[in-house]
Design a protein around this motif. Sequence first.
Motif, PDB file in Angstrom:
ATOM      1  N   VAL A 147      28.982  33.278  38.803  1.00 36.86           N
ATOM      2  CA  VAL A 147      29.680  34.061  39.832  1.00 36.86           C
ATOM      3  C   VAL A 147      30.548  35.125  39.163  1.00 36.86           C
ATOM      4  N   GLY A 148      31.190  34.745  38.053  1.00 39.41           N
ATOM      5  CA  GLY A 148      32.080  35.664  37.362  1.00 39.41           C
ATOM      6  C   GLY A 148      31.394  36.873  36.767  1.00 39.41           C
ATOM      7  N   LEU A 149      30.090  36.772  36.498  1.00 37.83           N
ATOM      8  CA  LEU A 149      29.347  37.905  35.965  1.00 37.83           C
ATOM      9  C   LEU A 149      29.026  38.938  37.040  1.00 37.83           C
ATOM     10  N   GLU A 150      29.170  38.563  38.298  1.00 34.04           N
ATOM     11  CA  GLU A 150      28.783  39.432  39.417  1.00 34.04           C
ATOM     12  C   GLU A 150      29.973  40.084  40.110  1.00 34.04           C
ATOM     13  N   LEU A 151      31.180  39.816  39.661  1.00 29.42           N
ATOM     14  CA  LEU A 151      32.369  40.320  40.341  1.00 29.42           C
ATOM     15  C   LEU A 151      32.587  41.804  40.054  1.00 29.42           C
ATOM     16  N   PRO A 152      33.175  42.538  41.009  1.00 29.04           N
ATOM     17  CA  PRO A 152      33.558  43.921  40.718  1.00 29.04           C
ATOM     18  C   PRO A 152      34.683  43.946  39.687  1.00 29.04           C
ATOM     19  N   GLU A 153      34.875  45.079  39.043  1.00 28.20           N
ATOM     20  CA  GLU A 153      35.968  45.201  38.075  1.00 28.20           C
ATOM     21  C   GLU A 153      37.290  45.050  38.802  1.00 28.20           C
ATOM     22  N   ALA A 154      38.070  44.061  38.410  1.00 25.15           N
ATOM     23  CA  ALA A 154      39.304  43.761  39.129  1.00 25.15           C
ATOM     24  C   ALA A 154      40.400  43.353  38.159  1.00 25.15           C
ATOM     25  N   ASP A 155      41.639  43.546  38.599  1.00 26.10           N
ATOM     26  CA  ASP A 155      42.787  43.082  37.825  1.00 26.10           C
ATOM     27  C   ASP A 155      43.010  41.593  38.038  1.00 26.10           C
ATOM     28  N   THR A 156      42.701  41.136  39.256  1.00 28.43           N
ATOM     29  CA  THR A 156      42.970  39.751  39.641  1.00 28.43           C
ATOM     30  C   THR A 156      41.760  39.165  40.347  1.00 28.43           C
ATOM     31  N   VAL A 157      41.434  37.926  40.017  1.00 21.69           N
ATOM     32  CA  VAL A 157      40.384  37.178  40.715  1.00 21.69           C
ATOM     33  C   VAL A 157      41.036  35.934  41.297  1.00 21.69           C
ATOM     34  N   VAL A 158      40.824  35.700  42.597  1.00 24.13           N
ATOM     35  CA  VAL A 158      41.427  34.564  43.288  1.00 24.13           C
ATOM     36  C   VAL A 158      40.321  33.616  43.721  1.00 24.13           C
ATOM     37  N   VAL A 159      40.473  32.344  43.359  1.00 20.51           N
ATOM     38  CA  VAL A 159      39.413  31.368  43.621  1.00 20.51           C
ATOM     39  C   VAL A 159      40.017  30.024  43.993  1.00 20.51           C
ATOM     40  N   ALA A 160      39.418  29.346  44.956  1.00 21.00           N
ATOM     41  CA  ALA A 160      39.871  28.019  45.366  1.00 21.00           C
ATOM     42  C   ALA A 160      39.429  26.980  44.339  1.00 21.00           C
TER      43      ALA A 160
END
Length: 305
Positions: free
Chosen positions: A153-166
């Motif tokens: 999943v982490g390889l598909e994320l947009p470029e972001a400063d913060t990733v929030v996950v449950a």
Amino acid sequence: MVDRTDIEAAAARIGGYIRHTPSYEVRPGLWFKLELLQHSGSFKARGAFNRILTAAEAGQLPEAGVVAASGGNAGLGVAYAAARLGVRAEVFVPVTAPATKVAKLREYGAVVHQHGREYAEAYAASAIRVAETGALFVHAYDQPEIVAGQGTVGLELPEADTVVVAVGGGGLVGGIAAAAGDRARIVAVEPVGAPTLHAALAAGRPVDVPVDSVAADALGARRIGAIAFDLVVGHRVESVLVTDEAIVEARRRLWHEHRIAVEHGAAAAFAGFELLDDPGRTAVVLCGANTDPATLYAEPAHAAG
């Protein structure tokens, strides 16, 4: 330990079996990663495929097939993957597992066993079954192949400063942390009533916690996984707790404002995002959709354990 190389290998292995789910830009600088659109309704199919395919490649997939224990979503991922790969699957879930998830398990062709009121009790029963049959055990969150699969999943994320996950058992947040490395701030969100990671960070090691939350069917692990804990500590993941009331409200808002139907576990991530000060460009992972749509209009009574 699982690293980005393991996750990239998992992505190559499972690429023909899973969906590359979209990220939806809600407003400038805020994305929802729509992993609820994954096969079986959650990210869990990724790890299940990676675990089963890895065993098959090594010639270690027994005729007895696979066994899993789950609050619901991990079992669905295993059942779906097993069905696609032509492998027999048995799934152990607590009696409190939502009827929608149990019905879907059977639809995928899994043999379903219901034991106890918590994931931990279903897990204990599954271990006995593995000893009896010699089946391959597919853990809900604490095996290297599982964490690496979820980390795709982490390889598909947009470029972001913060990733929030449950967080439940931690396979997803651990995998995403390994995939992201130091390129993003990772915020792990848990219910106040199921603080497995929060308690482990306070104790300096994984510890058992009581489970009592509306999101317990997805975030109901009693203890954070050892692999996830090491990854979380190594990547300085932040821990945030949210109340059941905040989870319910976040789920309501996702539906009424965006027409995104998620289960309570997925809504926890959005509830946690709402508590952050200045998160910058943010990706919120909405990780599961295995819910009864009727409850989007009338919330069910609080579901303990």
